[in-house]
Design an enzyme around this catalytic site. Structure first.
Site, PDB file in Angstrom:
ATOM      1  N   LYS A   1       0.876  -1.178   0.000  1.00  0.00           N
ATOM      2  CA  LYS A   1       0.000   0.000   0.000  1.00  0.00           C
ATOM      3  C   LYS A   1       0.908   1.220   0.000  1.00  0.00           C
ATOM      4  O   LYS A   1       1.659   1.441   0.953  1.00  0.00           O
ATOM      5  CB  LYS A   1      -0.887   0.002   1.251  1.00  0.00           C
ATOM      6  CG  LYS A   1      -1.618   1.324   1.477  1.00  0.00           C
ATOM      7  CD  LYS A   1      -2.455   1.319   2.742  1.00  0.00           C
ATOM      8  CE  LYS A   1      -2.810   2.736   3.174  1.00  0.00           C
ATOM      9  NZ  LYS A   1      -3.608   2.777   4.406  1.00  0.00           N
TER      10      LYS A   1
ATOM     11  N   GLY B   1     -10.665   7.053   7.768  1.00  0.00           N
ATOM     12  CA  GLY B   1     -11.772   7.879   8.237  1.00  0.00           C
ATOM     13  C   GLY B   1     -13.052   7.142   8.542  1.00  0.00           C
ATOM     14  O   GLY B   1     -13.988   7.728   9.086  1.00  0.00           O
TER      15      GLY B   1
END
Lengths: 258, 84
Positions: free
Chosen positions: A98, A186
């Protein structure tokens, strides 16, 4: 139900719930959360070893069948991300990475341009690259060209639990980009994960909301259920919203003449 | 700072030369005959999956016992940790 499998770089996964492994109070909570959430992909990071004290090896707490996705966190530019990814691959623990390139300590927003550069270099070296970006159509197209295996747009600021503040921009990526779109960062509640999945996201990645829950394994299970629920709702075809009412029950032909 | 010397019978008797190197940003003194494999075991005795970068070059596990440390080397010892 083959449509329910998540496929990234030719590999299929039953679970669409990716778990981050940071911030867990202890490693047992982490292992139990991976199991409770049926997670098949988890992120890890690399850090310098502290020579003065023994640290637990996190890999011992992750079931061997789980795919490791090494986060390049700590990288401030493309070159540093590339260096971290190469080091991770030298472990023999796979080549899924990632890309996270961050320069800003207040908002922790990813540097999209550096992320595209790192994606291009690492894809060419055979890595399976999942770049973490602020959602933007042009950047997403550049990532496709650069060889990304998926695109990971942020829902809101890392660790903020604010949910899908970037929802409409993510929706554009889902509609326009052929690669899996995995909403990352988030997501603070299972309802927000379900919201992303209902919109057609391919998967979600959650860390803080699980790791900081009173019962992390319970929360991981709750997220897994929400992700499945949202996915099923998407596949079943959600009805359009309307500005006015539309009766569910017949309103005429009973007590009162029409 | 800590002194790393090879164990008796391990790497012979020629460890009178001491070298200065940098490990993870800190100065360390080690015996001149030490190889990277022994060094990793000494500094990280319980850690498996230690990754090594010597002067900016990644050294895979299987090349560590053939990699000898030189004066002034800069070594990074890295491991997996939790991350999102």
């Amino acid at each position: 139900m083959s449509a329910s499998f998540l496929t990234i770089a030719g590999r299929s996964f039953k679970s669409r719930f990716l778990l981050g492994t940071g911030k867990f109070k202890n490693k047992t909570d982490l292992s139990q959360s991976i199991v409770a959430g049926d997670c098949e992909i988890v992120t890890v990071a690399l850090r310098r070893i502290d020579l003065e004290r023994h640290e637990e090896n996190i890999l011992e707490y992750i079931p061997p069948e789980v795919t490791l996705l090494t986060n390049t966190s700590g990288a401030r530019n493309a070159q540093e991300a590339v260096r971290i990814a190469r080091l991770a691959r030298s472990s023999g623990c796979g080549d899924w990475v990632k890309i996270e390139v961050i320069n800003d300590s207040k908002y922790l927003l990813p540097d999209n341009n550096e992320t595209v550069m790192a994606t291009e270099i690492l894809s060419a070296e055979g890595f399976v690259v999942l770049p973490y970006v602020t959602p933007d159509l042009y950047i997403a197209r550049a990532l496709v060209k650069a060889g990304a295996a998926a695109v990971m747009p942020l829902g809101s600021l890392i660790g903020s639990n604010q949910g899908l503040r970037t929802k409409e921009l993510i929706r554009i990526l889902i509609n326009e980009i052929e690669l899996p779109v995995i909403v990352d960062a988030g997501i603070g509640a299972p309802s927000q994960a379900a919201e992303a999945m209902e919109m057609g996201a391919s998967a979600v990645l959650v860390n803080t909301a699980v790791a900081s829950a009173q019962d992390p394994a319970g929360m991981a299970r709750a997220f897994a259920l929400a992700v499945d629920s949202g996915r099923l709702a998407f596949l079943s075809g959600l009805p359009l919203q309307r500005p006015t009412a539309n009766a569910s029950s017949p309103l005429t032909g009973f007590l009162y003449p029409s | 700072m800590r002194l790393v010397l090879p164990k008796a019978g391990g790497l012979g008797s020629s460890y009178k030369d001491i070298m200065n190197i940098t490990i993870n940003g800190t100065s360390q003194q080690i015996a001149s005959t030490i190889d990277l494999s022994v060094l990793v075991q000494t500094f990280c005795p319980q850690s498996r999956h230690v990754l090594t970068e010597l002067n900016g070059v990644i050294i895979p596990h299987d090349q560590r016992s053939d990699t000898f440390i030189k004066e002034g080397d800069v070594l990074e010892l890295v491991a997996f940790v939790g991350g999102g």
